[in-house]
Motif scaffolding. Structure first.
Motif, short mmCIF file in Angstrom:
data_model
loop_
_atom_site.label_atom_id
_atom_site.label_comp_id
_atom_site.label_asym_id
_atom_site.label_seq_id
_atom_site.Cartn_x
_atom_site.Cartn_y
_atom_site.Cartn_z
N SER A 1 51.51 57.81 61.26
CA SER A 1 51.52 59.17 60.76
C SER A 1 50.12 59.64 60.35
O SER A 1 49.34 58.89 59.80
N ASP A 2 49.86 60.91 60.63
CA ASP A 2 48.63 61.54 60.17
C ASP A 2 48.83 62.23 58.82
O ASP A 2 47.88 62.73 58.23
N ASP A 3 50.06 62.25 58.37
CA ASP A 3 50.41 62.89 57.10
C ASP A 3 49.90 62.03 55.94
O ASP A 3 50.33 60.89 55.80
N PRO A 4 49.00 62.55 55.12
CA PRO A 4 48.48 61.74 54.01
C PRO A 4 49.53 61.44 52.94
O PRO A 4 49.33 60.57 52.11
N HIS A 5 50.66 62.14 53.01
CA HIS A 5 51.71 61.95 52.00
C HIS A 5 52.92 61.19 52.54
O HIS A 5 53.96 61.15 51.89
N GLU B 1 54.29 58.55 50.18
CA GLU B 1 55.01 59.15 49.06
C GLU B 1 56.39 59.60 49.49
O GLU B 1 57.38 59.39 48.78
#
Length: 81
Positions: free
Chosen positions: A44-48, A51
């Motif tokens: 994933s490129d999603d930094p979250h 979380e």
């Protein structure tokens, strides 16, 4: 390769740390393959994403438990294990 062999050169604390990472990655892979989560943490490129995973993990476990227990009136392979 087993966890034991993979982590044999490490001290106990390091083994536990890396073993948890491997377990989370495998569980995430399983959840994505079964459409219980939308992305692989490692891709994933999603930094979250981590979380979101941590928030979703208890819900995924509840879903799997519900499927395993199943409705006795429903024909489902999830109740077989």
């Amino acid at each position: 390769m087993t966890d034991r062999k993979m982590f044999s050169e490490m001290d106990a604390e390091s083994r536990l740390f890396y073993s948890r990472i491997v377990n989370v990655a495998l569980f995430n892979l399983y959840a994505v393959e079964n459409k219980l989560f939308d992305s692989l943490i490692c891709q994933s490129d999603d930094p979250h994403v981590l979380e979101r995973w941590e928030k979703a993990e208890p819900l995924i476990l509840d879903t799997l438990q519900s499927r395993a227990e199943g409705d006795p009136n429903e024909d489902s392979i999830w109740g077989d294990f």
